[in-house]
Scaffold this motif. Structure first.
Motif, PDB file in Angstrom:
ATOM      1  N   UNK A 154       0.800  -1.214   0.000  1.00 49.27           N
ATOM      2  CA  UNK A 154       0.000   0.000   0.000  1.00 49.27           C
ATOM      3  C   UNK A 154       0.841   1.276   0.000  1.00 49.27           C
ATOM      4  N   UNK A 155       2.172   1.135   0.170  1.00 53.50           N
ATOM      5  CA  UNK A 155       3.053   2.309   0.116  1.00 53.50           C
ATOM      6  C   UNK A 155       3.859   2.369  -1.175  1.00 53.50           C
ATOM      7  N   UNK A 156       3.694   1.382  -2.031  1.00 54.63           N
ATOM      8  CA  UNK A 156       4.498   1.360  -3.249  1.00 54.63           C
ATOM      9  C   UNK A 156       4.037   2.431  -4.236  1.00 54.63           C
ATOM     10  N   UNK A 157       4.984   3.115  -4.851  1.00 57.45           N
ATOM     11  CA  UNK A 157       4.661   4.069  -5.902  1.00 57.45           C
ATOM     12  C   UNK A 157       4.498   3.298  -7.212  1.00 57.45           C
ATOM     13  N   UNK A 196      -3.089  -4.089 -12.217  1.00 53.93           N
ATOM     14  CA  UNK A 196      -2.533  -4.463 -10.918  1.00 53.93           C
ATOM     15  C   UNK A 196      -1.948  -3.242 -10.213  1.00 53.93           C
ATOM     16  N   UNK A 197      -1.308  -2.375 -10.957  1.00 49.98           N
ATOM     17  CA  UNK A 197      -0.746  -1.161 -10.360  1.00 49.98           C
ATOM     18  C   UNK A 197      -1.855  -0.270  -9.825  1.00 49.98           C
ATOM     19  N   UNK A 198      -2.899  -0.063 -10.616  1.00 48.22           N
ATOM     20  CA  UNK A 198      -4.007   0.790 -10.193  1.00 48.22           C
ATOM     21  C   UNK A 198      -4.666   0.253  -8.926  1.00 48.22           C
ATOM     22  N   UNK A 199      -4.846  -1.066  -8.870  1.00 49.65           N
ATOM     23  CA  UNK A 199      -5.451  -1.670  -7.680  1.00 49.65           C
ATOM     24  C   UNK A 199      -4.534  -1.537  -6.475  1.00 49.65           C
ATOM     25  N   UNK A 200      -3.247  -1.710  -6.680  1.00 49.08           N
ATOM     26  CA  UNK A 200      -2.287  -1.595  -5.569  1.00 49.08           C
ATOM     27  C   UNK A 200      -2.254  -0.165  -5.029  1.00 49.08           C
ATOM     28  N   UNK A 201      -2.259   0.823  -5.906  1.00 51.84           N
ATOM     29  CA  UNK A 201      -2.244   2.216  -5.458  1.00 51.84           C
ATOM     30  C   UNK A 201      -3.523   2.558  -4.693  1.00 51.84           C
ATOM     31  N   UNK A 202      -4.644   1.975  -5.107  1.00 47.71           N
ATOM     32  CA  UNK A 202      -5.922   2.271  -4.456  1.00 47.71           C
ATOM     33  C   UNK A 202      -5.988   1.723  -3.034  1.00 47.71           C
ATOM     34  N   UNK A 203      -5.188   0.706  -2.726  1.00 40.52           N
ATOM     35  CA  UNK A 203      -5.200   0.129  -1.376  1.00 40.52           C
ATOM     36  C   UNK A 203      -4.818   1.162  -0.317  1.00 40.52           C
TER      37      UNK A 203
END
Length: 283
Positions: free
Chosen positions: A123-126, A149-156
């Motif tokens: 949840x902290x990954x850019x 996958x990136x969009x979902x990870x950033x939304x977390x």
């Protein structure tokens, strides 16, 4: 009511706890069904997470099972009724379900504790850091799936900024800080993000330094999602074949002890920030 084809981890967790309550009384499923005024199939489907039940029926089952933990029943009551669509559902069928299960656990958690030894907390990954990680997958992912996958990870990340914001404590090994995923500039930007996030009132980041040597769960990636009642906590551990979930009382107690032990050898928040800052300056 049509049964759910693929119950989520949270839906299965609800059913598992009801089964444990029933078994604690020594009551059979047919007897529970008789006292609830339904059939055995319904009880079986509820306990497997395939059916939901109303809050009224949940509380009746709590009485039938003679549960003396009102906090647990109240916590279970928040999991009844129709499942509300979450932001992660827009990715359903587009990325692996394990990603969505983690998002749902995080969304409903009262607090979160993680251990990362090779990677930084998701949840902290850019975006550039996450993209570099997904580019390493074998077999290679399509560009579309990587971007999803990136969009979902950033939304977390929103669980840390919503009201109320969840309390988060992250244990990060120094090796994860020093791994230059995506190259030097991306790594530098990623560490700055960690420093910024560590200033949030609800975020605590603790670094496990190389100097301590070995420690419990070295090499593991663990998410401990605490619930309104400790009985409903859930642990997710990454494995080569996907996410593995733990929720038995003995397993949960064991993970709490092990995470506590790791926390004891980690640096305090101020020292941890200093290490992150030093690593960033060295890049």
């Amino acid at each position: 009511m049509a049964p759910r084809q693929a119950p989520t981890v949270r839906q299965r967790r609800f059913g598992t706890e009801l089964r444990r309550l029933r078994e604690a009384t020594g009551m059979s499923a047919p007897k529970a069904a008789e006292l609830l005024g339904t059939d055995r199939t319904t009880i079986s489907n509820v306990e497997a997470g395939r059916f939901g039940i109303s809050e009224e029926r949940l509380r009746r089952l709590g009485s039938i099972y003679e549960c003396d933990d009102p906090a647990l029943i109240d916590a279970l009551a928040t999991m009844t009724g129709g499942r509300k669509r979450g932001w992660w559902d827009e990715y359903r069928g587009k990325i692996p379900p394990d990603f969505l299960e983690v998002s749902e656990l995080e969304h409903h958690a009262s607090s979160l504790r993680t251990l990362q030894t090779a990677h930084l907390p998701g949840m902290f990954q850019i975006g550039d850091h996450a993209r570099a990680l997904f580019d390493l997958f074998i077999p290679a992912l399509s560009r579309l799936e990587i971007e999803l996958r990136i969009a979902q990870r950033l939304a977390r990340h929103q669980v840390l900024t919503n009201e109320p914001a969840v309390a988060y404590k992250g244990l990060i090994h120094e090796s994860a800080l020093r791994m230059q995923v995506g190259g030097r500039l991306v790594a530098k930007a990623q560490l700055k993000r960690l420093l910024d996030e560590s200033e949030r009132d609800n975020v605590t980041l603790l670094v496990i330094p190389f100097s301590i040597g070995g420690f419990p769960m070295a090499g593991d990636s663990v998410l401990y999602a605490a619930a309104q009642s400790q009985h409903l906590d859930t642990v997710q551990v990454d494995s080569p074949i996907g996410a593995v979930y733990f929720d038995s009382p003995m397993q949960l107690a064991n993970f709490r002890r092990r995470l506590d032990a790791v926390e004891q050898v980690a640096l305090n928040p101020t020292q941890s920030r200093d290490v992150i800052l030093t690593v960033a300056r060295d890049l």
